[in-house]
Design a protein around this motif. Structure first.
Motif, PDB file in Angstrom:
ATOM      1  N   HIS A  21       1.494  -2.569   5.264  1.00 19.49           N
ATOM      2  CA  HIS A  21       0.093  -2.362   5.653  1.00 19.49           C
ATOM      3  C   HIS A  21       0.021  -1.278   6.725  1.00 19.49           C
ATOM      4  O   HIS A  21       0.683  -1.400   7.761  1.00 19.49           O
ATOM      5  CB  HIS A  21      -0.516  -3.634   6.254  1.00 19.49           C
ATOM      6  CG  HIS A  21      -0.513  -4.812   5.352  1.00 19.49           C
ATOM      7  ND1 HIS A  21       0.315  -5.890   5.556  1.00 19.49           N
ATOM      8  CD2 HIS A  21      -1.229  -5.081   4.246  1.00 19.49           C
ATOM      9  CE1 HIS A  21       0.096  -6.784   4.621  1.00 19.49           C
ATOM     10  NE2 HIS A  21      -0.836  -6.317   3.801  1.00 19.49           N
ATOM     11  N   GLU A  39      -4.211   1.462  -2.818  1.00 20.57           N
ATOM     12  CA  GLU A  39      -5.017   1.588  -1.594  1.00 20.57           C
ATOM     13  C   GLU A  39      -4.618   0.598  -0.512  1.00 20.57           C
ATOM     14  O   GLU A  39      -4.153  -0.508  -0.799  1.00 20.57           O
ATOM     15  CB  GLU A  39      -6.499   1.386  -1.912  1.00 20.57           C
ATOM     16  CG  GLU A  39      -7.122   2.528  -2.680  1.00 20.57           C
ATOM     17  CD  GLU A  39      -7.268   3.801  -1.862  1.00 20.57           C
ATOM     18  OE1 GLU A  39      -7.283   3.753  -0.624  1.00 20.57           O
ATOM     19  OE2 GLU A  39      -7.383   4.856  -2.479  1.00 20.57           O
ATOM     20  N   LYS A  40      -4.875   0.994   0.739  1.00 20.04           N
ATOM     21  CA  LYS A  40      -4.575   0.133   1.887  1.00 20.04           C
ATOM     22  C   LYS A  40      -5.570  -1.013   1.996  1.00 20.04           C
ATOM     23  O   LYS A  40      -5.272  -2.036   2.562  1.00 20.04           O
ATOM     24  CB  LYS A  40      -4.540   0.933   3.174  1.00 20.04           C
ATOM     25  CG  LYS A  40      -5.853   1.593   3.519  1.00 20.04           C
ATOM     26  CD  LYS A  40      -5.727   2.428   4.760  1.00 20.04           C
ATOM     27  CE  LYS A  40      -7.037   3.132   5.032  1.00 20.04           C
ATOM     28  NZ  LYS A  40      -7.009   3.927   6.208  1.00 20.04           N
ATOM     29  N   PRO A  45       0.846  -1.190   0.000  1.00 25.17           N
ATOM     30  CA  PRO A  45       0.000   0.000   0.000  1.00 25.17           C
ATOM     31  C   PRO A  45       0.890   1.251   0.000  1.00 25.17           C
ATOM     32  O   PRO A  45       2.007   1.233   0.519  1.00 25.17           O
ATOM     33  CB  PRO A  45      -0.780  -0.110   1.312  1.00 25.17           C
ATOM     34  CG  PRO A  45      -0.735  -1.560   1.667  1.00 25.17           C
ATOM     35  CD  PRO A  45       0.582  -2.050   1.150  1.00 25.17           C
TER      36      PRO A  45
END
Length: 128
Positions: free
Chosen positions: A120, A75-76, A67
């Motif tokens: 993350h 996106e995370k 991410p």
């Protein structure tokens, strides 16, 4: 059988699994951070947990892309919230275990955003 016939006791939350390039590395980080032992380990998957409680899994993904939080280009998708008693002490311990602190911190007096070894984002907060 209709969906109304299935009781809530039929289902139980058992684990959340994160994709990553190295399951053993990420399991080591979260195992140390959260005090969770390994309950299952294979080359491409590791599960942390406690007897009778939900676990945390790590799955090898060959083309894993980190991410790019806070940049939305990758996106995370999800993140964990971890409750702590002392933000500064928790942050120092997690950084020593291999977390990274990004420059952008939306509300550092209330919570800290850190990145695990696979990138993350996760939050530590005294509010959780």
């Amino acid at each position: 059988m209709s969906h109304e016939d299935i009781s809530a006791s039929t289902f139980r939350y058992s684990a959340v699994t994160f994709d990553c390039p190295d399951p053993a590395e990420l399991a080591h980080f979260y195992g140390k951070a959260l005090g969770l032992p390994v309950v299952f380990s294979a080359e491409d998957f590791v599960l942390l947990g406690q007897e009778g409680a939900a676990g945390l899994g790590f799955n090898r993904l060959a083309d894993y892309r980190r991410p790019t939080w806070p940049d939305p280009s990758q996106e995370k998708q999800a993140h964990m919230e971890i409750g702590v008693d002392d933000l500064d002490a928790a942050q120092a311990r997690l950084l020593a275990l291999g977390a990274v602190k990004p420059e952008f911190q939306p509300d550092p007096d209330r919570w800290r955003v850190l990145l695990d070894p696979a990138g993350h984002p996760f939050c530590v907060s005294t509010l959780v």
